[in-house]
Design an enzyme around this catalytic site. Structure first.
Site, PDB file in Angstrom:
ATOM      1  N   ASP A   1      23.007  23.826   7.035  1.00  0.00           N
ATOM      2  CA  ASP A   1      23.063  24.259   8.431  1.00  0.00           C
ATOM      3  C   ASP A   1      22.114  23.453   9.326  1.00  0.00           C
ATOM      4  O   ASP A   1      22.443  23.157  10.473  1.00  0.00           O
ATOM      5  CB  ASP A   1      22.692  25.754   8.497  1.00  0.00           C
ATOM      6  CG  ASP A   1      23.470  26.496   9.569  1.00  0.00           C
ATOM      7  OD1 ASP A   1      24.418  25.909  10.125  1.00  0.00           O
ATOM      8  OD2 ASP A   1      23.136  27.655   9.856  1.00  0.00           O
TER       9      ASP A   1
ATOM     10  N   GLY B   1      16.067  33.333  18.119  1.00  0.00           N
ATOM     11  CA  GLY B   1      15.478  32.270  17.312  1.00  0.00           C
ATOM     12  C   GLY B   1      15.880  30.859  17.707  1.00  0.00           C
ATOM     13  O   GLY B   1      16.889  30.635  18.376  1.00  0.00           O
TER      14      GLY B   1
ATOM     15  N   ASN C   1      15.267  25.238  14.184  1.00  0.00           N
ATOM     16  CA  ASN C   1      14.607  24.380  13.187  1.00  0.00           C
ATOM     17  C   ASN C   1      14.330  25.090  11.863  1.00  0.00           C
ATOM     18  O   ASN C   1      14.469  24.497  10.798  1.00  0.00           O
ATOM     19  CB  ASN C   1      13.351  23.716  13.769  1.00  0.00           C
ATOM     20  CG  ASN C   1      12.381  24.689  14.395  1.00  0.00           C
ATOM     21  OD1 ASN C   1      12.707  25.852  14.607  1.00  0.00           O
ATOM     22  ND2 ASN C   1      11.200  24.206  14.683  1.00  0.00           N
TER      23      ASN C   1
ATOM     24  N   VAL D   1      10.025  25.887  26.127  1.00  0.00           N
ATOM     25  CA  VAL D   1       9.329  26.469  27.278  1.00  0.00           C
ATOM     26  C   VAL D   1      10.311  26.827  28.402  1.00  0.00           C
ATOM     27  O   VAL D   1      10.263  27.948  28.919  1.00  0.00           O
ATOM     28  CB  VAL D   1       8.205  25.530  27.781  1.00  0.00           C
ATOM     29  CG1 VAL D   1       7.619  26.033  29.084  1.00  0.00           C
ATOM     30  CG2 VAL D   1       7.119  25.400  26.722  1.00  0.00           C
ATOM     31  N   PRO D   2      11.249  25.927  28.788  1.00  0.00           N
ATOM     32  CA  PRO D   2      12.134  26.308  29.906  1.00  0.00           C
ATOM     33  C   PRO D   2      12.934  27.581  29.612  1.00  0.00           C
ATOM     34  O   PRO D   2      13.053  28.445  30.473  1.00  0.00           O
ATOM     35  CB  PRO D   2      13.061  25.094  30.056  1.00  0.00           C
ATOM     36  CG  PRO D   2      12.327  23.959  29.428  1.00  0.00           C
ATOM     37  CD  PRO D   2      11.471  24.538  28.352  1.00  0.00           C
ATOM     38  N   THR D   3      13.465  27.700  28.381  1.00  0.00           N
ATOM     39  CA  THR D   3      14.228  28.919  28.061  1.00  0.00           C
ATOM     40  C   THR D   3      13.281  30.111  27.982  1.00  0.00           C
ATOM     41  O   THR D   3      13.604  31.209  28.455  1.00  0.00           O
ATOM     42  CB  THR D   3      14.986  28.760  26.721  1.00  0.00           C
ATOM     43  OG1 THR D   3      15.651  27.507  26.721  1.00  0.00           O
ATOM     44  CG2 THR D   3      16.000  29.856  26.523  1.00  0.00           C
TER      45      THR D   3
ATOM     46  N   GLU E   1       7.087  32.395  21.430  1.00  0.00           N
ATOM     47  CA  GLU E   1       6.663  31.270  20.585  1.00  0.00           C
ATOM     48  C   GLU E   1       7.371  30.036  21.104  1.00  0.00           C
ATOM     49  O   GLU E   1       8.569  29.848  20.837  1.00  0.00           O
ATOM     50  CB  GLU E   1       7.051  31.533  19.119  1.00  0.00           C
ATOM     51  CG  GLU E   1       6.311  32.679  18.478  1.00  0.00           C
ATOM     52  CD  GLU E   1       4.840  32.383  18.234  1.00  0.00           C
ATOM     53  OE1 GLU E   1       4.416  31.226  18.408  1.00  0.00           O
ATOM     54  OE2 GLU E   1       4.121  33.322  17.888  1.00  0.00           O
TER      55      GLU E   1
ATOM     56  N   CYS F   1       7.523  22.732  16.015  1.00  0.00           N
ATOM     57  CA  CYS F   1       6.901  23.016  17.317  1.00  0.00           C
ATOM     58  C   CYS F   1       5.437  22.597  17.377  1.00  0.00           C
ATOM     59  O   CYS F   1       4.939  22.222  18.429  1.00  0.00           O
ATOM     60  CB  CYS F   1       7.038  24.497  17.640  1.00  0.00           C
ATOM     61  SG  CYS F   1       6.519  25.538  16.276  1.00  0.00           S
TER      62      CYS F   1
HETATM   63  P1  NAD Z   1      16.102  26.776  23.063  1.00  0.00           P
HETATM   64  O1  NAD Z   1      15.062  27.243  23.999  1.00  0.00           O
HETATM   65  O2  NAD Z   1      17.147  25.859  23.548  1.00  0.00           O
HETATM   66  O3  NAD Z   1      16.885  28.026  22.422  1.00  0.00           O
HETATM   67  C1  NAD Z   1      16.221  29.032  21.715  1.00  0.00           C
HETATM   68  C2  NAD Z   1      17.094  30.258  21.644  1.00  0.00           C
HETATM   69  O4  NAD Z   1      17.245  30.818  22.942  1.00  0.00           O
HETATM   70  C3  NAD Z   1      18.510  30.025  21.120  1.00  0.00           C
HETATM   71  O5  NAD Z   1      18.831  31.073  20.240  1.00  0.00           O
HETATM   72  C4  NAD Z   1      19.348  30.090  22.386  1.00  0.00           C
HETATM   73  O6  NAD Z   1      20.685  30.496  22.159  1.00  0.00           O
HETATM   74  C5  NAD Z   1      18.602  31.132  23.181  1.00  0.00           C
HETATM   75  N1  NAD Z   1      18.800  31.121  24.636  1.00  0.00           N
HETATM   76  C6  NAD Z   1      19.132  30.074  25.435  1.00  0.00           C
HETATM   77  N2  NAD Z   1      19.175  30.484  26.728  1.00  0.00           N
HETATM   78  C7  NAD Z   1      18.850  31.796  26.743  1.00  0.00           C
HETATM   79  C8  NAD Z   1      18.705  32.774  27.772  1.00  0.00           C
HETATM   80  N3  NAD Z   1      18.892  32.476  29.065  1.00  0.00           N
HETATM   81  N4  NAD Z   1      18.357  34.042  27.428  1.00  0.00           N
HETATM   82  C9  NAD Z   1      18.130  34.362  26.127  1.00  0.00           C
HETATM   83  N5  NAD Z   1      18.269  33.488  25.108  1.00  0.00           N
HETATM   84  C10 NAD Z   1      18.614  32.211  25.418  1.00  0.00           C
HETATM   85  O7  NAD Z   1      15.300  26.154  21.826  1.00  0.00           O
HETATM   86  P2  NAD Z   1      15.885  25.326  20.591  1.00  0.00           P
HETATM   87  O8  NAD Z   1      16.347  24.012  21.114  1.00  0.00           O
HETATM   88  O9  NAD Z   1      16.797  26.190  19.807  1.00  0.00           O
HETATM   89  O10 NAD Z   1      14.571  25.116  19.695  1.00  0.00           O
HETATM   90  C11 NAD Z   1      13.662  24.105  19.911  1.00  0.00           C
HETATM   91  C12 NAD Z   1      12.468  24.621  20.695  1.00  0.00           C
HETATM   92  O11 NAD Z   1      11.889  25.727  20.016  1.00  0.00           O
HETATM   93  C13 NAD Z   1      11.367  23.598  20.806  1.00  0.00           C
HETATM   94  O12 NAD Z   1      10.863  23.626  22.117  1.00  0.00           O
HETATM   95  C14 NAD Z   1      10.313  24.095  19.836  1.00  0.00           C
HETATM   96  O13 NAD Z   1       9.006  23.703  20.131  1.00  0.00           O
HETATM   97  C15 NAD Z   1      10.483  25.573  19.942  1.00  0.00           C
HETATM   98  N6  NAD Z   1       9.953  26.253  18.747  1.00  0.00           N
HETATM   99  C16 NAD Z   1       8.792  26.961  18.846  1.00  0.00           C
HETATM  100  C17 NAD Z   1       8.253  27.584  17.729  1.00  0.00           C
HETATM  101  C18 NAD Z   1       6.977  28.362  17.808  1.00  0.00           C
HETATM  102  O14 NAD Z   1       6.756  29.178  16.939  1.00  0.00           O
HETATM  103  N7  NAD Z   1       6.142  28.160  18.798  1.00  0.00           N
HETATM  104  C19 NAD Z   1       8.921  27.490  16.508  1.00  0.00           C
HETATM  105  C20 NAD Z   1      10.110  26.769  16.438  1.00  0.00           C
HETATM  106  C21 NAD Z   1      10.624  26.148  17.572  1.00  0.00           C
END
Ligand code: NAD
Length: 487
Positions: free
Chosen positions: A93, A149, A152, A229-231, A249, A283
Site C-alpha cells: 500500500d 491519518g 506514510n 500543516v495546511p490541512t 500532528e 514528518c
Molecule cells: P494531508 O494533510 O494531505 O492529509 C492528511 C489527511 O487529512 C488525509 O487522511 C486526508 O484525506 C485528510 N484531509 C484532507 N483534507 C481534509 C479536510 N479538509 N478535513 C479533514 N480531513 C482532511 O497529509 P498527507 O499528504 O496524507 O501526509 C503527509 C503530511 O503528514 C506531511 O506534512 C507530514 O509531515 C505529516 N505527518 C505528520 C506526522 C506527525 O506525527 N507529526 C506523522 C506523519 C505525517
C-alpha cells in the site's frame, strides 16, 4: 491474503459497503498497478459510524480499565502474530520496503496498544484537601474521537491514536488517508477479535471531504489529526468552530546540527536515517543538515560514499533499503522541489534523478538527493518536501547555527551531534522543537511523548502525556459536614 478488502468500511464490528460512494484506487507504488479499490464514505455512512461508535462507547466506557487494558494487550499480541502478513500489506500500500514495515508499522502499533493497555487501569486523578471535606479529580473520556491519518505509516498512525483513546474509554472513528486505505481495516478486525465491543473502533474511507464531515460531525467530541500543516489548519479551524478538543500532528523541516567535535561517521548515519528512511517521507526528518565548516569535507565524503550504497528497488525484496515514493503525485511534487533547488542556485551534490530499475519503470522511484551550497532562504530549505532530499549547509559558530535552526515556522524535531555533553544539552535547551535527539536521529519508542512546537502541532501522542489529550478532567467537591445556614 487477499488485498482487496471485503468492503470499504468497518463499522459496528463488521464490514459495510456503500455502493454509491466515489471509488478510490489503492496502487502498489513500485509498479503503479491497482491492488484494491474502496469507496468513499458519504454523510450517511459517517452518521452510521457515529451511531455505532456511540453504542460502542457506552459499553466500553462502562468497562473497568483493567478489562479495557486486557483487550488492547490481546490486540497487540494478534498484531505481532500477524506481523509478517501485515508488513507485506503495508509494503504493497505504501511502497515502503519490507525491511521497514516489519519493524515500524504493525509492530509499532502493537507496542502502543501494549503500553496504553498497561496504563488503562492506572489513569489517576488528584485528591485535594477542602474545607469540611475534600476534592478529587477524575479523568473521563470525551466520548467519540475522530482519527484522521496520513499515508506514510497508516497502521502505526491508527494504532498511536486508537491506543490512548481507547485506554481512556473513548470510542474512535478512524479515516485513513485515501492513498493508503488498507491496513487500518485489519486493525479494526483485530480489535474485534481481541474482544473490543462492536463500534469501539471503526474505519471509514474517503478523501478530505469525508475527513471534513467527520471532523465537523456534532456527534464527534475530539479530533486527532496527522497530516500536513495546511490541512491541519483547516481541520483545527473546523473543530475549533464547535470548541472540540484537538490533537494535531503536523509537518516539519527539522534541523540537524553537526558540531566540529562530532563523531562524523555517526553524524552521517544520523543524517542518512533522518532523510532517506521511508524514502524521506517521515514528518520528523532532518532535511536541514547544518555542518560545521571545519568538518564539512570529511562529512560530505562519508555522506557520498554511504548514500551510493543504498539499495533501491522492489520494496517486497527483503534486501531493498529504499522503495518508491507513495504515488506519482508525490513524485511530481518532490521533483518540482529538486528543480526549484537547482533554479535557486543550490549545488546538486548527488542524485536528483530517477533510478533505472528494470521491470519497475512505472514505479514512483527517485534517487536519494543531496544539495550543498544551500542558503536558508531557498524554498528547499524552508518548505517541507516529504521526499529524499537533503539540504546540507555550513556554519561557523554555535549561536549562529542555533538561531538559524530555529528560524522556521515548524518545530517538530531537531538533532545535534557532539561529544561535548554540555554543548549537547545547551543546544537541546535552545532548540525550538518538540523532540530533540542527541547523537542520534529518528529513533522512536512509544514511551516518551511525541509532538511538535509551533506550527508542527498541538498536543502529544504516546507517553503518559497522551492521556491528557484523550481524556478530560472532572473535579468533584465532597462536603462531609451539615451545611451552615446560608441566609
Ligand atoms: P494531508 O494533510 O494531505 O492529509 C492528511 C489527511 O487529512 C488525509 O487522511 C486526508 O484525506 C485528510 N484531509 C484532507 N483534507 C481534509 C479536510 N479538509 N478535513 C479533514 N480531513 C482532511 O497529509 P498527507 O499528504 O496524507 O501526509 C503527509 C503530511 O503528514 C506531511 O506534512 C507530514 O509531515 C505529516 N505527518 C505528520 C506526522 C506527525 O506525527 N507529526 C506523522 C506523519 C505525517
Amino acid at each position: 491474503m487477499p488485498i482487496q478488502p471485503q468492503a470499504s468500511h468497518y463499522i459496528g464490528g463488521r464490514y459495510i459497503e456503500n455502493e454509491t460512494g466515489e471509488p478510490i484506487d489503492s496502487r502498489f507504488p513500485a509498479t503503479g498497478e491497482v491492488i484494491a479499490t474502496v469507496r468513499a464514505a458519504d454523510a450517511a455512512i459517517v452518521d452510521q459510524a457515529v451511531a455505532a461508535a456511540r453504542k460502542g462507547y457506552e459499553e466500553w466506557s462502562a468497562m473497568s480499565g483493567a478489562d479495557r487494558g486486557r483487550v488492547l494487550c490481546a490486540a497487540a499480541r494478534i498484531l505481532r502474530d500477524r506481523n509478517e502478513e501485515l508488513a507485506m500489506l503495508e509494503t504493497m500500500d505504501t511502497g515502503r520496503p519490507l525491511q521497514e514495515t516489519r519493524v515500524a508499522d504493525a509492530a509499532s502499533a502493537a507496542d502502543c496498544l501494549e503500553f496504553f493497555g498497561g496504563m488503562a487501569d492506572k489513569i489517576r486523578g488528584e485528591q485535594i484537601s477542602g474545607e469540611e471535606g475534600f476534592i478529587y479529580t477524575r479523568r473521563e473520556p470525551f466520548g467519540i474521537c475522530a482519527g484522521i491519518g496520513a499515508w506514510n505509516y497508516p497502521i502505526q498512525n491508527a494504532g498511536w491514536k486508537a491506543a490512548p483513546a481507547l485506554a481512556c474509554g473513548n470510542a474512535m472513528i478512524f479515516k485513513p488517508s485515501e492513498t493508503t486505505p488498507l491496513s487500518t481495516l485489519k486493525l479494526a478486525e483485530i480489535l474485534t477479535e481481541a474482544g473490543a465491543p462492536d463500534g469501539v473502533f471503526n474505519v471509514i474511507q474517503g478523501r478530505g471531504k469525508t475527513g471534513q464531515l467527520l471532523a465537523e460531525h456534532p456527534g464527534v467530541e475530539k479530533v486527532s489529526f496527522t497530516g500536513s500543516v495546511p490541512t491541519g489548519l483547516k481541520v483545527n479551524a473546523s473543530a475549533a468552530s464547535q470548541l472540540k478538543h484537538t490533537t494535531m500532528e503536523l509537518g516539519g523541516k527539522s534541523p540537524l546540527i553537526v558540531y566540529d567535535d562530532a563523531d562524523i561517521e555517526s553524524a552521517v548515519i544520523g543524517a542518512l536515517l533522518g532523510n532517506f528512511y521511508s524514502t524521506g517521507q517521515v514528518c520528523t526528518n532532518c532535511t536541514r543538515v547544518y555542518v560545521h565548516e571545519t568538518v564539512m569535507d570529511q562529512f560530505l565524503a562519508q555522506l557520498s560514499e554511504m548514500t551510493r550504497r543504498i539499495r533501491i528497488g522492489d520494496p517486497r525484496d527483503p534486501e531493498t533499503q529504499m522503495g518508491p515514493l507513495v504515488s506519482d503525485t508525490q513524485l511530481a511534487a518532490v521533483m518540482s522541489y529538486i528543480e526549484a533547488g537547482k533554479a535557486e542556485g543550490a549545488h546538486l551534490f548527488l542524485g536528483g534523478g530517477r533510478p533505472a530499475l528494470p521491470g519497475l519503470e512505472d514505479g514512483s522511484f527517485i534517487e536519494p538527493t543531496i544539495f550543498t551550497g544551500v542558503r536558508d532562504e531557498m524554498r528547499i530549505a524552508r518548505e517541507e518536501i516529504f521526499g529524499p532530499v537533503m539540504c546540507v549547509m555550513s556554519f561557523a559558530g554555535d549561536e549562529e547555527v542555533i538561531e538559524r535552526a530555529n528560524n522556521t515556522a515548524f518545530g517538530l524535531a531537531a538533532g545535534v551531534f557532539t561529544k561535548d555533553l554540555r554543548r549537547a544539552h545547551r543546544t537541546a535547551d535552545r532548540l525550538q522543537a518538540g523532540i530533540c535527539w542527541i547523537n542520534n536521529f529518528n529513533v522512536y519508542t512509544v514511551q516518551p511523548p511525541f509532538g511538535g512546537f509551533k506550527k508542527s502541532g498541538i498536543g502529544r501522542e504516546n507517553g503518559f502525556a497522551a492521556i491528557e489529550y484523550y481524556s478530560q478532567v472532572k473535579t468533584v467537591f465532597v462536603h462531609l459536614e451539615p451545611l451552615a445556614p446560608a441566609y
